[in-house]
Design an enzyme around this catalytic site. Structure first.
Site, mmCIF file in Angstrom:
data_model
loop_
_atom_site.group_PDB
_atom_site.id
_atom_site.type_symbol
_atom_site.label_atom_id
_atom_site.label_comp_id
_atom_site.label_asym_id
_atom_site.label_seq_id
_atom_site.Cartn_x
_atom_site.Cartn_y
_atom_site.Cartn_z
ATOM 1 C CB THR A 267 -29.693 91.482 112.933
ATOM 2 O OG1 THR A 267 -29.999 90.632 114.066
ATOM 3 C CG2 THR A 267 -30.374 92.679 112.331
ATOM 4 C CD GLU A 293 -37.359 83.505 113.630
ATOM 5 O OE1 GLU A 293 -37.187 84.408 114.438
ATOM 6 O OE2 GLU A 293 -38.079 83.343 113.087
ATOM 7 C CB CYS A 327 -30.394 83.880 119.469
ATOM 8 S SG CYS A 327 -31.375 82.395 119.918
HETATM 9 P P1 NAD Z 1 -23.486 84.614 111.449
HETATM 10 O O1 NAD Z 1 -24.464 85.463 110.806
HETATM 11 O O2 NAD Z 1 -22.040 84.947 111.494
HETATM 12 O O3 NAD Z 1 -23.631 83.268 110.539
HETATM 13 C C1 NAD Z 1 -24.978 82.366 110.064
HETATM 14 C C2 NAD Z 1 -24.754 81.934 108.785
HETATM 15 O O4 NAD Z 1 -24.599 82.840 107.696
HETATM 16 C C3 NAD Z 1 -23.192 80.922 108.613
HETATM 17 O O5 NAD Z 1 -23.460 79.684 108.039
HETATM 18 C C4 NAD Z 1 -22.419 82.173 107.678
HETATM 19 O O6 NAD Z 1 -21.406 81.213 107.088
HETATM 20 C C5 NAD Z 1 -23.473 82.524 106.992
HETATM 21 N N1 NAD Z 1 -23.046 83.820 106.095
HETATM 22 C C6 NAD Z 1 -22.299 84.637 106.787
HETATM 23 N N2 NAD Z 1 -22.161 85.776 105.877
HETATM 24 C C7 NAD Z 1 -22.815 85.305 104.702
HETATM 25 C C8 NAD Z 1 -23.197 85.986 103.403
HETATM 26 N N3 NAD Z 1 -22.597 87.218 103.119
HETATM 27 N N4 NAD Z 1 -24.047 85.021 102.446
HETATM 28 C C9 NAD Z 1 -24.480 84.188 102.975
HETATM 29 N N5 NAD Z 1 -24.249 83.488 104.156
HETATM 30 C C10 NAD Z 1 -23.571 83.986 105.101
HETATM 31 O O7 NAD Z 1 -24.129 84.048 112.799
HETATM 32 P P2 NAD Z 1 -23.389 82.861 113.823
HETATM 33 O O8 NAD Z 1 -22.132 83.521 114.252
HETATM 34 O O9 NAD Z 1 -23.147 81.711 113.145
HETATM 35 O O10 NAD Z 1 -24.578 82.792 114.839
HETATM 36 C C11 NAD Z 1 -25.022 83.810 115.708
HETATM 37 C C12 NAD Z 1 -25.984 84.829 115.444
HETATM 38 O O11 NAD Z 1 -27.166 83.887 115.199
HETATM 39 C C13 NAD Z 1 -26.359 85.789 116.717
HETATM 40 O O12 NAD Z 1 -26.482 86.957 116.187
HETATM 41 C C14 NAD Z 1 -27.719 84.946 117.336
HETATM 42 O O13 NAD Z 1 -28.269 85.871 118.021
HETATM 43 C C15 NAD Z 1 -28.179 84.459 115.942
HETATM 44 N N6 NAD Z 1 -29.132 83.326 116.238
HETATM 45 C C16 NAD Z 1 -30.393 83.525 116.419
HETATM 46 C C17 NAD Z 1 -31.504 82.371 116.629
HETATM 47 C C18 NAD Z 1 -32.771 82.904 116.828
HETATM 48 O O14 NAD Z 1 -33.516 81.909 116.523
HETATM 49 N N7 NAD Z 1 -33.216 84.168 116.586
HETATM 50 C C19 NAD Z 1 -30.720 81.137 117.033
HETATM 51 C C20 NAD Z 1 -29.576 81.136 116.907
HETATM 52 C C21 NAD Z 1 -28.693 81.935 116.605
#
Ligand code: NAD
Length: 541
Positions: A267, A293, A327
């Site tokens: 988020t 999401e 998630c």
């Molecule tokens: P994350 O937010 O750490 O990373 C997601 C992506 O964003 C990665 O590719 C990361 O490198 C990128 N990112 C991070 N900082 C950024 C920035 N400043 N600018 C651009 N891109 C950036 O999440 P994660 O650890 O990979 O995944 C876990 C999270 O995802 C949990 O919060 C989980 O609930 C959520 N999730 C949600 C769903 C859904 O359908 N609601 C599904 C899967 C995962």
């Protein structure tokens, strides 16, 4: 162009294979896993159909065996992001005007490659890179990914079939154009299927994309890209770049042709990206589509009429499969005092029986969490719970990162419904339980509704239908995916379209027609069959 209105194959969910002892799929997959574990592959970026090697290398290491290197990927910089944007834009004209059935053919072929000749490779890659068990890899990388591809093709045709009425004397038509510009797909570590879907869903609708995966998922992203290329995806339609998220964001969000963000992740990152888009709104040629999401604090609620074994089993599976890194994973639970002794006994026995270790041993129910950062964060939540008077660790609470990032399934009981671990997303094998007095069922519904900023998934267990009905109504806004007598995880494409509201995302339901609608910009065409040749209306006479 053919003179025919083609229909596409009816989408059917891919069958989940059992991998039971002695099955041919089990020995095939484990052989592929061992082979890939013993290799060190070189992983390029893919820009404009070219394999791009920057020479700046980073390592891929299995989370359950972090001293071992299984691959090295080429880290991208500013020039690679710029090249990827240029390559996408260069592909836009020919791709967006390609007949839809040709695009459908590519992604249907990709689906059959995933479920057929690439099944073992994409599953093994997911076991290695993300430390998924055989079963968790199968339901994600093979089945859900193939489902996304096949169902999206069907949904695309359903969208295209939606046409306006035409009054006498005219013919009205609607065409569903791609967005003008390029899409940025930013994908999370935890689902190979989501990583593949975020760039391919917009691409199917005629869009071009820059895809930035999570660093810890690069290894399986590389297999996805191999499949897309083998399926015949033209150069430049999807460009895969491994680079710093903030750098990518900085270049993409300042670009006038930025047309949309397809994001899944946390988020806080999503909110940050949305702010960046807002801050740059005057630069864009069109209003970008923003689909995200994000996180969850998913609940299980048991009614006094529920079956204790069913409730406990939903906790074991819903909270601890894939180490709670879904998630949708259950992370807070509400159990009535009358049912608690039985639920507790069953759950503690279950958790004590879990085997944890490498996914290469299919008898393990749990494996490692994704990386050291995650490990340290989850461990700090465990220490916090141990140190608080209003919480008690019932089972688990141990962790060890000497070989892999292993954290025991941990169940905490609290007397404080607003205890920190009842509210914050932990994203690990950590379940907090609040025991409520049976008479406080109604207040407990309010409590669940207001306890966290998220509204992703939730489950109610009850044999009393009035209670099911009450919970379903009173928790209408507390979850985008609501389960009755089932665990809150395991959504299947085409059956339980997935997504949450409030802090959990824009709820555009991945794997449904609603998501694909975000990647088109309809054009209405009105044709008058016999145009008037005199401006005077009859009433003027
Ligand atoms: P994350 O937010 O750490 O990373 C997601 C992506 O964003 C990665 O590719 C990361 O490198 C990128 N990112 C991070 N900082 C950024 C920035 N400043 N600018 C651009 N891109 C950036 O999440 P994660 O650890 O990979 O995944 C876990 C999270 O995802 C949990 O919060 C989980 O609930 C959520 N999730 C949600 C769903 C859904 O359908 N609601 C599904 C899967 C995962």
């Amino acid at each position: 162009m053919p003179n025919a209105l083609f229909s596409v194959p009816k989408a059917v969910n891919e069958t989940v294979l059992s991998y039971s002892p002695g099955s041919p799929e089990r020995s095939r997959l484990l052989k592929t896993y061992e082979k890939m574990l013993g290799e060190e592959v070189d992983i390029p970026m893919f820009i404009g159909g070219r394999e791009v090697r920057s020479g700046s290398l980073r390592e891929c290491r299995p989370p359950h065996d972090h001293q071992r290197v299984i691959g090295r990927y080429h880290w991208g910089g500013k020039e690679h992001v710029e090249q990827a944007i240029d390559a996408a834009l260069a592909a836009h004209a020919s791709w967006s005007s390609m007949p839809w059935f040709e695009r459908a053919g590519i992604f249907l072929r990709a689906a059959d490659l995933v479920s057929g000749p690439y099944r073992d490779k994409i599953n093994a890659a997911t076991m290695l890179a993300q430390s998924k068990t055989v079963h968790q890899a199968e339901i994600d990388a093979a089945c859900e990914f193939a489902d996304f591809l096949r169902f999206n093709v069907q949904f695309m045709t359903e969208i295209y079939a939606q046409q306006p009425e035409s009054s006498p004397g005219m013919w009205n038509r609607m065409e569903y154009r791609a967005l003008e510009g390029f899409i940025l797909a930013v994908t999370p570590f935890n689902f190979t299927a989501i990583a593949g879907n975020l760039p391919s869903a917009p691409a199917l609708m005629g869009n071009v994309a820059l895809w930035k995966p999570a660093d810890t998922q690069v290894y399986s992203a590389w297999v996805i890209m191999e499949i897309f290329r083998k399926a015949g995806l033209p150069d430049g339609v999807i460009n895969l770049v491994y680079a710093d998220g903030a750098l990518v964001g900085d270049l993409v969000f300042k670009h006038p042709d930025f047309a949309g963000l397809h994001f899944t992740g946390s988020t806080s990152v999503f909110k940050h990206l949305w702010k960046e888009v807002g801050a740059n709104i005057d630069r864009y040629k069109a209003y970008p589509r923003i689909v995200g999401e994000t996180g969850g604090k998913d609940f299980i609620l048991a009614h006094p009429s529920a079956d204790a074994a069913e409730v406990a089993t939903s906790m074991s599976r819903g909270a601890f499969e894939f180490q709670g890194q879904k998630c949708s994973a259950a992370s807070r639970a509400y159990v009535p005092a009358s049912l608690w002794p039985q639920v507790k006994q069953h759950l503690v026995d279950d958790v004590k029986s879990f085997k944890m270790g490498s996914p290469g041993d299919p008898s393990n129910f749990m494996t490692a969490v994704i990386d050291e950062r995650s490990f340290d964060k989850i461990a700090s939540f465990i220490e916090y719970a141990k140190s608080q008077k209003d919480a008690e660790v019932l089972v688990g609470g141990g962790y060890d990162k000497s070989k892999g990032y292993f954290i025991e399934a941990t169940v905490v009981a609290t007397t404080n419904p607003n205890f920190r671990t009842m509210c914050e997303e932990i994203f690990g094998p950590f379940l907090t339980i609040f025991v409520y007095e049976d008479a406080r069922w109604s207040e407990t519904l309010d409590l669940i509704n207001r306890t966290s900023e998220y509204a992703l998934t939730g489950a109610v267990f009850s044999r009393d239908r009035y209670a099911v009905d009450e919970a379903t109504r009173r928790l209408a806004f507390a979850a985008g995916n609501f389960y009755v007598n089932d665990k809150p995880t395991g959504a299947v494409v085409g059956q339980q379209p997935f997504g949450g509201a409030r802090g959990s995302g824009t709820n555009d339901k991945a794997g449904s027609i609603l998501n694909l609608l975000r990647w088109v910009s309809p054009r209405t065409i009105k044709e008058t069959l016999v145009p008037p040749a005199d401006y005077r209306y009859p009433f003027l006479g």
